[in-house]
Structure formats: structure tokens, C-alpha cells
Design an enzyme around this catalytic site. Sequence first.
Site, PDB file in Angstrom:
ATOM      1  N   GLY A   1      23.543  -1.648   7.063  1.00 14.19           N
ATOM      2  CA  GLY A   1      23.067  -0.617   7.597  1.00 14.19           C
ATOM      3  C   GLY A   1      23.609   0.503   6.763  1.00 14.19           C
ATOM      4  O   GLY A   1      22.921   1.623   6.273  1.00 14.19           O
TER       5      GLY A   1
ATOM      6  N   THR B   1      38.593 -21.027  -4.494  1.00 16.11           N
ATOM      7  CA  THR B   1      39.188 -20.285  -5.141  1.00 16.11           C
ATOM      8  C   THR B   1      40.668 -20.111  -4.652  1.00 16.11           C
ATOM      9  O   THR B   1      40.817 -20.348  -3.413  1.00 16.11           O
ATOM     10  CB  THR B   1      38.823 -18.859  -5.188  1.00 16.11           C
ATOM     11  OG1 THR B   1      37.371 -18.748  -5.600  1.00 16.11           O
ATOM     12  CG2 THR B   1      39.413 -17.657  -5.873  1.00 16.11           C
TER      13      THR B   1
ATOM     14  N   LYS C   1      22.499   0.641   3.081  1.00 16.86           N
ATOM     15  CA  LYS C   1      20.993   1.431   3.172  1.00 16.86           C
ATOM     16  C   LYS C   1      20.859   2.925   3.483  1.00 16.86           C
ATOM     17  O   LYS C   1      20.440   3.602   2.750  1.00 16.86           O
ATOM     18  CB  LYS C   1      20.230   0.774   4.425  1.00 16.86           C
ATOM     19  CG  LYS C   1      18.850   1.377   4.639  1.00 16.86           C
ATOM     20  CD  LYS C   1      18.063   0.539   5.673  1.00 16.86           C
ATOM     21  CE  LYS C   1      16.624   1.469   6.309  1.00 16.86           C
ATOM     22  NZ  LYS C   1      16.958   2.038   7.596  1.00 16.86           N
TER      23      LYS C   1
ATOM     24  N   GLY D   1      43.594 -10.823   6.955  1.00 16.92           N
ATOM     25  CA  GLY D   1      44.115  -9.981   5.610  1.00 16.92           C
ATOM     26  C   GLY D   1      45.473  -9.687   5.993  1.00 16.92           C
ATOM     27  O   GLY D   1      46.048  -9.809   7.093  1.00 16.92           O
TER      28      GLY D   1
ATOM     29  N   TYR E   1      31.284 -20.974  10.605  1.00 18.18           N
ATOM     30  CA  TYR E   1      31.479 -20.098   9.167  1.00 18.18           C
ATOM     31  C   TYR E   1      30.044 -20.388   8.324  1.00 18.18           C
ATOM     32  O   TYR E   1      29.579 -19.442   7.926  1.00 18.18           O
ATOM     33  CB  TYR E   1      32.443 -20.804   8.409  1.00 18.18           C
ATOM     34  CG  TYR E   1      32.950 -19.999   7.177  1.00 18.18           C
ATOM     35  CD1 TYR E   1      33.023 -18.952   7.147  1.00 18.18           C
ATOM     36  CD2 TYR E   1      32.872 -20.704   6.018  1.00 18.18           C
ATOM     37  CE1 TYR E   1      33.362 -18.144   5.844  1.00 18.18           C
ATOM     38  CE2 TYR E   1      33.114 -20.422   4.836  1.00 18.18           C
ATOM     39  CZ  TYR E   1      33.565 -18.893   4.785  1.00 18.18           C
ATOM     40  OH  TYR E   1      33.724 -18.233   3.568  1.00 18.18           O
TER      41      TYR E   1
ATOM     42  N   ASP F   1      39.801  -3.166   6.763  1.00 21.54           N
ATOM     43  CA  ASP F   1      40.084  -4.565   7.111  1.00 21.54           C
ATOM     44  C   ASP F   1      40.800  -4.297   8.525  1.00 21.54           C
ATOM     45  O   ASP F   1      41.392  -3.362   8.714  1.00 21.54           O
ATOM     46  CB  ASP F   1      41.266  -5.201   6.160  1.00 21.54           C
ATOM     47  CG  ASP F   1      41.420  -6.800   6.133  1.00 21.54           C
ATOM     48  OD1 ASP F   1      41.579  -7.206   7.095  1.00 21.54           O
ATOM     49  OD2 ASP F   1      41.261  -7.358   4.738  1.00 21.54           O
TER      50      ASP F   1
ATOM     51  N   LEU G   1      31.124   1.021  11.596  1.00 20.02           N
ATOM     52  CA  LEU G   1      31.403   1.133   9.897  1.00 20.02           C
ATOM     53  C   LEU G   1      30.377   2.388   9.664  1.00 20.02           C
ATOM     54  O   LEU G   1      29.407   2.415   9.474  1.00 20.02           O
ATOM     55  CB  LEU G   1      30.643  -0.234   9.326  1.00 20.02           C
ATOM     56  CG  LEU G   1      31.296  -0.395   7.870  1.00 20.02           C
ATOM     57  CD1 LEU G   1      32.755  -0.317   7.767  1.00 20.02           C
ATOM     58  CD2 LEU G   1      30.586  -1.700   7.374  1.00 20.02           C
ATOM     59  N   TYR G   2      31.413   3.365   9.465  1.00 25.08           N
ATOM     60  CA  TYR G   2      30.832   4.761   8.897  1.00 25.08           C
ATOM     61  C   TYR G   2      31.816   5.093   7.777  1.00 25.08           C
ATOM     62  O   TYR G   2      33.084   4.929   8.091  1.00 25.08           O
ATOM     63  CB  TYR G   2      30.681   5.511  10.091  1.00 25.08           C
ATOM     64  CG  TYR G   2      29.927   6.768   9.354  1.00 25.08           C
ATOM     65  CD1 TYR G   2      28.885   6.886   9.020  1.00 25.08           C
ATOM     66  CD2 TYR G   2      30.752   7.914   9.263  1.00 25.08           C
ATOM     67  CE1 TYR G   2      28.014   7.872   8.235  1.00 25.08           C
ATOM     68  CE2 TYR G   2      30.199   8.805   8.712  1.00 25.08           C
ATOM     69  CZ  TYR G   2      28.924   9.063   8.082  1.00 25.08           C
ATOM     70  OH  TYR G   2      28.457  10.231   7.724  1.00 25.08           O
TER      71      TYR G   2
END
Length: 315
Positions: A106, A179, A109, A40, A149, A35, A65-66
Site C-alpha cells: 500500500g 544465506t 503504491k 532484528g 512461514y 524494524d 506503515l507511513y
Amino acid sequence: MTAKPRTLVTGGAGFLGSHLCDRLLAEGHEVVCADNLITGSADNIAHLLGRPDFRFLHQDVTEYLYLEGPLDYLLHFASPASPVDYLRLPIQTLKVGSIGTHKALGLAKAKGARFLLASTSEVYGDPQVHPQPEAYWGHVNPVGPRGVYDEAKRFAEALSMAYHRAHGVATRIVRIFNTYGPRMRPHDGRVVSNFCIQALAGTPLTVYGDGSQTRSFCYVADTVEGILRVLLSDEVDPVNIGNPTEFTIAGLVATLEKVLGRALPVTYAPLPQDDPRVRQPDIARAQTLLGWRPQVDLETGLRETLAYFQGRAAG
Ligand code: UDP
């Protein structure tokens, strides 16, 4: 799959994301929460820090992102999700829905992980079909203020299906309707949080328009249960998760009055541009395929939510 499933939740410090982290840990998953904390909050996961089966990555998923090691599930929940947030953060909203979803897919995958996209009832826009089944394609203004959005999530759905078809990634799509519950941000601008805060502060409830527009409010524990059922199902096509009991905004005021046992003053403000007139999920798919339907009624859920906001004010 590893003995203990390993699961990444992007947006894991958000309202829904943090409840998902709690639930996944309770189900025996090892959870990694990513995050960037723009909407958040570290408070939402403070109780999890220090657990050996929980890790927090302060990271913007649109940049990188890894993750080392195996990954079984990736739940992509990172995104501003409240109208005031995505109006304030229009480019971040578009980027996390497009580039962020690309990076998350990615990674899924590369790791052979199952991917679940947090999509939204906003893909239906201001709907001309009521209630909204998954087969409805929607009525969205791409260049209106909410388009950032709606279109980001529509693109994210298309990209998920493309990764499924072209790369065989196991993808799931949940279209989440309104929600509410504990850990909503007090000032995220949503109707339930606004009204709870206003009622507790003794200030008038801000009704936009004449209060005749409708929404269907699902308590967070019900939404989380629905999301997990979709995750563990074989359903690649989108599944609506929401509470089918429809209320006008005026009806929400009346329900809050009943819960609090007193009349609540109201003040009227203009209806925001492109504010959907109606919204109610058709949950036949979730009911038939997953045996899921919400259990918590609005009065019960509002009591829990008010108690949370009261606790925050006292703390
Ligand atoms: N709304 C309202 N008063 C508020 C906040 C919202 O009357 O203080 C209305 C808003 O115009 C919309 C509905 O409540 O019709 C739900 O708004 P929310 O921001 O919770 O989410 P949305 O369903 O529009 O994404």
C-alpha cells in the site's frame, strides 16, 4: 526519481536487512530502516545511526506503515526467517507476511515506489523437483509447523503479483535460499550459526537426523548482490537467489573441520517435522537475466563467519 534515491528497508535491522542497508548507503541511497527488533538487532545498525542519510524507525510494520516524503524503493524484509524463530513466533510470522506485506505494498503504491519482496526457498516446501526452478509450484504442508512461514510468503508473493496486475505497482520477488555470514544471530538456531558457535565453544555439533539432508549455502555478500540486481532489473516474475553448490549437513561438518583444521565431535538429534530433505536452487534465470552467480565458496564464507562470532565472543 529524486536525485538521491530514497529507500525503505523493512526488517532493516535483521541479518540480511542490515547488510542491504549498508550496501544501499554505499550505492548512494538515502535509507530508512523499519524494524520492531523482535528478531532484528540494534547492534546490526549501530554503526549507521547518526548518519544524515540513514534513519531508523522502531516500528511493527503489521500495525502501521507511513513515511513522509518521497520514496523510490521499498524492500520488504521484515519477518522471522529462522525455523526456530517462526516456530516461536507463528502468529507474528503470518501477520508480517500477510498484513505487513499489504501495508508495505500500500505504501509503495501510494508513493509510486518500486517494491521488492524477500521471498524464500520455503515456498517450494519439501520439494519433489530437484534442483528447484522458479516454475516449480512447491510441496508445502499448510498445517505443519513450517506452514506459518511458507504460506505467509506464498501469500505475500500472490499479493505482490495482485498489486502488480491490479494497480500497476512495479514489483520484484526474490526467492532467497539459505544465506549465512556475519550478523547471523548466534542463537537463531540455523545450522551454520549453531555449528560455528558450537565449534568455537568446543561443544559437539548438533546434527539433526542422520545429516544426509542437503542445503546450499550462499554467502551474504553474494545474496545482497543478487537482490540488488533483481531490484534494478525488469523481472516481475520470481527469481531464485542462492548458491547452487549443494552440501549434506554431514558435508557441512566436514567443511567446517577443514576450515578449523581439527575434527569436530558430533551429537545427533531428531529431524524437525517437515524438514526439507533436499534444497538446491536452479539459478539459470538469475544467471541468464542478471549475469549473477555466487562468487564466495563455503570455506571462505565460513572463515568470515567464524571470525565474526569469535569477535563477538571476545567483545
Ligand atoms: N540442522 C542441524 N543442526 C542444527 C540446526 C539445523 O542439523 O543445529 C539442520 C536442519 O534440520 C536442516 C538444516 O540443518 O535440515 C538447515 O537448517 P536451518 O535451520 O539452517 O534452515 P532451513 O534450511 O531448514 O530453513
